[in-house]
Design an enzyme around this catalytic site. Structure first.
Site, PDB file in Angstrom:
ATOM      1  CD  GLU A  90      38.597  39.995  24.505  1.00 47.76           C
ATOM      2  OE1 GLU A  90      37.947  40.708  23.757  1.00 47.76           O
ATOM      3  OE2 GLU A  90      38.654  39.122  25.121  1.00 47.76           O
ATOM      4  CG  ASP A  91      39.184  43.618  28.046  1.00 46.97           C
ATOM      5  OD1 ASP A  91      39.101  43.559  26.834  1.00 46.97           O
ATOM      6  OD2 ASP A  91      38.142  43.079  28.765  1.00 46.97           O
TER       7      ASP A  91
END
Length: 736
Positions: A90-91
């Site tokens: 996600e990051d």
């Protein structure tokens, strides 16, 4: 150079945290260690430039989550690796394909379940609900997704101090609304309790601190009492030759507060502030007999309360929890809860289903959990359910007490308290539920609305002519039954709509109108329907005047509305949303806010000094609620996209209504004394007052106009000084 030294120090601290994680991982093989190390190296590299809000390196968070998975859930190497990697996709630059290449397909599936859906803002849905639904989709494939997500949420809650106040409220409300019930359903009692307590610390800060201080001040007295209570039991168990451990645990702050609310008691009158737990080290084949022998020893010393015995050893709860609970009377006249269980049962109670999988001998509990999974599958299989409905139905399936009922052949079925005949019928089979017309309970005929009681034996009566109706949704309590009813009703609607569509096609042919989606859209607007299905159903039922079609202009088979009609959106969408920047805007009460109307919510009547937030309603502008309003958890967790920061203007001296409840001993002149306090108190006006007396006690409810919480506290302290008044509290007007 100094920054370099700090970075080196940080690197050593991160390595030390990782070594602590490895040390906590019991029974790991060489391959496990290499797998976890590889995950750690990838995560450290991916997150190397990231920091948390507190300023510390981001990698501390995945390590802490992995440690919770090990120490508090007892999970293995795959889960630890996935916990270390849970935020990478996600990051960071890491992709799901990278995860699969490095760690295998199973790890990819778990990480995918943990990766949030893209945060595309849609003001008609809740991103939290969509994320929650996506996570639950994986529950039937791999329970570890949900367990790691709970560990992630627990660590976020433990480190919530560094967040802004409105973020704290939103995350705490969401935790209380969804994640604590989920931990409960998975048997993770200590995690569920900690999540509830941490949520309360932010949503009910003053009450939390008050109970915490009272627990601390009464700790020594409690400990002396416990020592005296357990000594005779300990001696008797030693004499009998048992190997055991004895613990006394104080109830959590959130459960004490729940007891105070449900029983309407002050802290001092909550009698069971703690429970004594006896944990036996005994072979599995002797567990049941030994637990009952210990029960016998405890009740030799102390008188049990017959209606407070809970036998979850003979019939474990659906999440695998096994224990024997009794409440006994101590010589000092206090009730004490005693829990009796074995080491195996205690591990399952503490670590839930994660531990449960290590004790496969006890198959019947696995079946119960499998049934719960199948209920979730039923929920997921319905394509018509939106995320919010899913969360509602799922929540209904989470936080319930259970009852045990039997089929005519004596098979045991576990259902939630409040379940009806319909719930039981659908629990057996969808077809039986759809055709159910009633039941015989203990050989007595009962209607569909009958609520099942513990120990009932049921025989369902069916009819081939029966079919579900809208009323059934009111009668059904379980998510499974409601889902099956909705599905049957939708099937019926589709059949009726198909007939309506056929009628309309014939009418179009007669009037030389093309049967195209553009023409259907024109009809929806013309007749005022939100969907084609609703339009077709009304046609099929003969409740639509199709002769009005001639009023529409027909241009080469295409219908035209005479005037361009617009579909009116909700007022808040037209007027309020475009004007608000949720991230930066704050409503300051007492000042104009962008020409948007705002008003105090009636459910909680905020007054200056109360922590507050704004909620964008559909047609009444913005309503201002207290953060501990009864509706706040629901609004903040499900519709956070419609919540906006708010605060009081310090010089805003406007008198507002507050509701006070007084309880005390009924005496001549008590009302007079109370009204005298109000009349003497400067600048306090009374709006209404009502008193009820019953068996020597009175309860008074007073609505007064005060300027702020300080003003209100002063008045309440004066009420407390009136002779005969035992309790004074503020209450929400929703109770009236």
């Amino acid at each position: 150079m100094e920054a370099q030294i700090d970075l080196e120090k940080e690197r050593l601290e991160i390595l030390s945290a990782f070594k602590g994680l490895l040390k906590a991982t019991k029974n790991r093989t060489r391959q496990d260690t290499a797998y976890i190390r590889k995950a750690f190296d990838v995560a450290v590299e991916a997150h190397k430039d990231m920091r948390r809000k507190s300023g510390e390196p981001y990698i501390y968070h995945p390590i802490a989550v992995a440690r919770i998975c090990v120490e508090e859930m007892g999970l293995g190497a795959t889960s630890i690796a996935c916990a270390l990697l849970h935020d990478t996709v996600e990051d960071t630059h890491i992709t799901l394909q990278d995860v699969e290449d490095l760690f295998g397909e199973k790890a990819r599936r778990i990480i995918d379940g943990l990766t949030k859906i893209p945060d595309v803002f849609d003001q008609n849905t809740s991103i939290q609900a969509e994320n929650f639904r996506k996570m639950i989709l994986t529950i039937s494939d791999d329970l570890r997704v949900v367990l790691i997500k709970l560990a992630d949420r627990l660590h976020n809650m433990r480190t919530l101090e560094s967040m802004s106040h409105d973020k704290q409220i939103k995350i705490a409300s969401e935790t209380k609304f969804l994640y604590a019930p989920l931990a409960h359903r998975l048997g993770l009692y200590s995690i569920k309790t900690e999540l509830e307590d941490l949520a309360m610390k932010y949503t009910e800060a003053a009450i939390y601190q008050d109970i915490q201080l009272k627990l601390k001040s009464t700790e020594d007295v409690r400990n002396r009492f416990i020592r005296r209570f357990v000594n005779p039991i300990r001696e008797a168990l030693n004499k009998e030759g048992y190997h055991f451990d004895m613990k006394a645990r104080t109830k959590s702050i959130s459960s004490i507060w729940r007891k105070m609310q449900s029983k309407d008691l002050p802290f001092e009158e909550v009698f069971d502030l703690f429970a004594v737990r006896i944990i036996l080290d005994t072979p599995i084949e002797l567990e049941k007999a030994d637990c009952w022998r210990v029960y016998s020893i405890v009740t030799d010393f102390y008188q049990p309360s017959p209606d407070r015995l809970r036998d979850w050893i003979s019939t474990p709860r659906a999440n695998g929890y096994e224990s024997l609970h009794t409440t006994v009377m101590s010589p000092q006249g206090k009730w004490v809860e005693v829990q009796i269980r074995t080491k195996r049962m205690d591990e399952i109670a503490e670590k839930g289903l994660a531990a449960h999988y290590r004790y496969k001998e006890n198959q019947k509990d696995d079946n119960k959990f499998d049934r719960w999974i199948s209920e979730i599958r039923d929920l997921l299989e319905n394509p018509d359910v939106n995320a919010m409905d899913f969360v509602e139905e799922f929540k209904m399936n989470l936080f319930h007490e259970e009852i045990y009922v039997f089929t005519p052949k004596g098979d045991l079925r576990v259902l939630p308290v409040g379940a009806t005949i319909l719930d039981f019928a659908y629990d057996i089979h969808s077809d039986i539920g759809n055709k159910c017309i009633g039941a015989k309970v203990n050989n007595r005929l009962v209607p569909l609305s009958y609520q099942l009681q513990n120990g009932d034996q049921l025989e369902i009566i069916t009819s081939s002519k029966q079919k579900p109706s809208e009323d059934w949704l009111r009668l059904a309590g379980t998510a499974r039954a409601r889902q099956k009813i909705k599905s049957a009703l939708n099937d019926e609607r589709r059949e009726i709509a198909a007939d309506g569509k056929e009628i309309l096609e014939r009418k179009f042919k007669q009037l030389h109108i093309q049967f195209k989606s553009e023409n259907i859209t024109v009809l929806e607007r013309f007749y005022g329907f939100s969907s084609a299905t609703d339009l077709y159903i009304r046609i099929a039922k003969g409740k639509l005047d199709l002769s009005k079609l001639r009023e529409l202009e027909n241009v080469n088979g295409l219908l035209q509305l005479e005037k361009k009609t617009t579909v009116h959106k909700d007022k808040h969408e037209l007027d309020v949303y475009p004007k608000i920047n949720k991230k930066d805007d704050t409503i300051i009460i007492g000042e104009d806010f962008k020409n948007i109307q705002y008003q105090m919510a009636r459910c909680c009547n905020p007054i200056p000094g109360d922590p507050i937030f704004g909620f964008i309603t559909i047609s009444e502008g913005i309503k201002i609620h207290r953060i501990n309003c009864p509706n706040a958890e629901h609004l903040q967790s499900k519709m956070a996209y419609r919540c906006i920061k708010s605060r009081w203007r310090s010089q805003d001296l406007v008198a507002r209504v507050a509701a006070i409840r007084l309880i005390g001993i009924d005496d001549v002149g008590i009302v007079n004394k109370i009204t005298e306090v109000i009349s003497k108190e400067l600048n306090v006006n009374m709006k209404s007052i009502s008193f009820e007396a019953n068996d020597g006690l009175f309860e008074g409810r007073i609505h007064v106009l005060v300027y702020d919480t300080e003003h209100l506290d002063t008045l309440m302290r004066k009420f407390e000084q009136v002779e005969g008044v035992k309790r004074v509290e503020r209450y929400d007007t929703t109770e009236d």
